[in-house]
Enzyme design. Structure first.
Site, PDB file in Angstrom:
ATOM      1  N   HIS A 114       5.487  -6.763  -0.576  1.00  0.00           N
ATOM      2  CA  HIS A 114       6.883  -6.444  -0.898  1.00  0.00           C
ATOM      3  C   HIS A 114       7.674  -7.649  -1.422  1.00  0.00           C
ATOM      4  O   HIS A 114       8.824  -7.878  -1.029  1.00  0.00           O
ATOM      5  CB  HIS A 114       7.582  -5.861   0.328  1.00  0.00           C
ATOM      6  CG  HIS A 114       7.082  -4.502   0.728  1.00  0.00           C
ATOM      7  ND1 HIS A 114       6.568  -3.591  -0.167  1.00  0.00           N
ATOM      8  CD2 HIS A 114       7.030  -3.888   1.954  1.00  0.00           C
ATOM      9  CE1 HIS A 114       6.225  -2.485   0.475  1.00  0.00           C
ATOM     10  NE2 HIS A 114       6.479  -2.630   1.754  1.00  0.00           N
ATOM     11  N   HIS A 188      12.716   1.361  -0.150  1.00  0.00           N
ATOM     12  CA  HIS A 188      11.943   1.514   1.079  1.00  0.00           C
ATOM     13  C   HIS A 188      12.721   2.283   2.153  1.00  0.00           C
ATOM     14  O   HIS A 188      12.669   1.933   3.339  1.00  0.00           O
ATOM     15  CB  HIS A 188      11.514   0.141   1.589  1.00  0.00           C
ATOM     16  CG  HIS A 188      10.260   0.130   2.384  1.00  0.00           C
ATOM     17  ND1 HIS A 188      10.105   0.865   3.543  1.00  0.00           N
ATOM     18  CD2 HIS A 188       9.094  -0.523   2.198  1.00  0.00           C
ATOM     19  CE1 HIS A 188       8.892   0.638   4.026  1.00  0.00           C
ATOM     20  NE2 HIS A 188       8.260  -0.189   3.236  1.00  0.00           N
ATOM     21  N   GLU A 326       7.547   5.833  -1.119  1.00  0.00           N
ATOM     22  CA  GLU A 326       7.912   4.743  -2.018  1.00  0.00           C
ATOM     23  C   GLU A 326       7.242   4.979  -3.366  1.00  0.00           C
ATOM     24  O   GLU A 326       6.022   4.863  -3.489  1.00  0.00           O
ATOM     25  CB  GLU A 326       7.449   3.406  -1.432  1.00  0.00           C
ATOM     26  CG  GLU A 326       7.964   3.128  -0.040  1.00  0.00           C
ATOM     27  CD  GLU A 326       7.005   2.242   0.770  1.00  0.00           C
ATOM     28  OE1 GLU A 326       6.701   1.120   0.340  1.00  0.00           O
ATOM     29  OE2 GLU A 326       6.539   2.703   1.830  1.00  0.00           O
TER      30      GLU A 326
HETATM   31  C1  GLA Z   1       4.868  -0.415   3.337  1.00  0.00           C
HETATM   32  C2  GLA Z   1       3.507  -0.869   3.667  1.00  0.00           C
HETATM   33  C3  GLA Z   1       3.299  -0.768   5.136  1.00  0.00           C
HETATM   34  C4  GLA Z   1       4.355  -1.575   5.885  1.00  0.00           C
HETATM   35  C5  GLA Z   1       5.716  -1.098   5.470  1.00  0.00           C
HETATM   36  C6  GLA Z   1       6.792  -1.949   6.076  1.00  0.00           C
HETATM   37  O1  GLA Z   1       4.993   0.943   3.443  1.00  0.00           O
HETATM   38  O2  GLA Z   1       2.502  -0.182   2.965  1.00  0.00           O
HETATM   39  O3  GLA Z   1       2.032  -1.217   5.465  1.00  0.00           O
HETATM   40  O4  GLA Z   1       4.217  -2.924   5.594  1.00  0.00           O
HETATM   41  O5  GLA Z   1       5.841  -1.132   4.079  1.00  0.00           O
HETATM   42  O6  GLA Z   1       6.637  -2.114   7.455  1.00  0.00           O
END
Ligand code: GLA
Length: 361
Positions: A114, A188, A326
């Protein structure tokens, strides 16, 4: 007073505190003609609250988050945040572009997640609110510097949130660069259509328009395979309760601690705004439909929520109390030449759109 209490005007802007560096943060509260509200803050471009009507017309806040900026600053798992420069993981924080190797910040085991240690979710964005024919708009801008978290090129990013009178939250992402760079922007938000304080999401019925998904290794990096969902717990082509198969003995579910996977969206036309997923919550009757121009969607069933986050109104968020959808390019695409390309070049514009539409049945 909860963040969702915005007043009656269409767009209300109010101070929401300061970062430790002294940067002022503002909250934009949008209220549409139906009374649906979205509040978005300039820190992280975070959707702090979002209300949606149930089948009796009662609005509830359907996203996880906090009432105060301090709680966001203290650290959280990307509640409501804009994600960039690259959403999801890049293996070992490494990739090679036009023959040059790049090393990114590593913040998830040995991988980059991210956007790194200080991703776009922790930036204070420039904002402007406006009432447009299409709806109530908050336009956010952020200049990501050359070398930030290891990425090449100065990236000028713009994200426009629009709350429409059709009860949609539309998110338009655009970016330009002065050097080739990977870009993959998303939001997110963690949804709970029964209301953010309603416990787990296992009874939510999910449909995803995907015949295939991208299986991962233990570190949640895709192997590169596009695996058919048929005959697996990843088959959401017909609406299915999230909890129906989540505890099945399945290696992929074990790796994710539940669902934490990218789905390869079936597309009629590449880059068109098409229905990718829908979520229905039977008790309230709330329905959320997700439309996107993107080729993939990460379905994350909130497996890492563990009760350490005390959210809005004092609600403790436990495991699987929210779900994320997402919209994105596939994880680790910079290292997977067969995946749809994610490199933005000077002179070109990155441009994607995602719409979350709310109704009740
Ligand atoms: C995304 C990732 C997860 C986790 C979340 C945040 O969805 O794929 O593995 O890291 O973000 O906690």
């Amino acid at each position: 007073m909860g963040a969702a209490a915005c007043g009656s005007e269409s767009i209300v802007r109010k101070p929401f505190g300061k970062t430790p560096e002294g940067q002022a943060v503002e909250l934009y509260c949008l209220t549409n003609r139906n009374g649906m509200q979205a509040s978005i803050m300039t820190y992280g471009g975070i959707v702090v609250s979002l209300t949606a009507p149930d089948r009796d017309g009662r609005y509830a806040d359907v996203v996880l988050g906090f009432d105060r900026l301090e709680d966001y600053l203290a650290g959280h798992p990307y509640f409501g945040a804009l994600i960039g420069r690259y959403g999801n993981r890049i293996a070992k924080g490494r990739f090679t572009l036009d023959g040059t190797p790049y090393t990114l910040a590593v913040n998830d085991g040995e991988n980059h997640l991210h956007g790194g240690i200080r991703g776009f979710d922790k930036a204070v964005w420039q904002a402007r609110g406006a009432i447009e024919k299409t709806g109530l708009e908050v336009a956010l801008a952020y200049a990501s510097a050359d070398g930030e978290e290891g990425y090449p090129g100065n990236l000028a990013v713009k994200v426009v949130y629009t709350l429409t009178d059709s009860n949609e939250l539309k998110i338009e992402y655009s970016a330009t660069t002065d050097k080739p760079t990977p870009v993959n922007l998303t939001n997110h938000s963690y949804f709970n259509l029964a209301g953010q304080d309603s416990g787990d999401i296992l009874g939510h019925e999910l449909a995803i328009a995907a015949d295939r998904f991208t299986p991962v290794d233990k570190g949640l990096i895709p192997s590169g395979e596009l695996r058919p969902v048929a005959g697996t717990p990843f088959d959401f082509r017909q609406p299915t309760a999230i909890g129906a198969r989540i505890e099945q003995a399945d290696e992929q579910l074990q790796f994710g601690g539940g669902y934490d996977h990218n789905f390869v969206l079936n597309r009629r036309q590449e880059g068109a705004l098409e229905l990718a997923a829908s979520v229905y919550e039977p008790k309230s009757g709330r329905l959320m439909e997700v439309f996107t121009t993107e080729p993939g969607i990460q379905f994350y069933s909130g497996n890492f929520l563990d009760g350490t986050n005390v959210g809005k109104g004092g609600k403790v968020y436990n495991r699987r109390n929210g779900l994320c959808l997402e919209t994105q390019h596939f994880p680790d695409s910079p290292n997977k030449p067969a995946f749809p390309a994610v490199i933005l070049r000077p002179g070109r514009e990155y441009s994607t759109t995602t719409v979350y539409r709310f109704s009740a049945q």
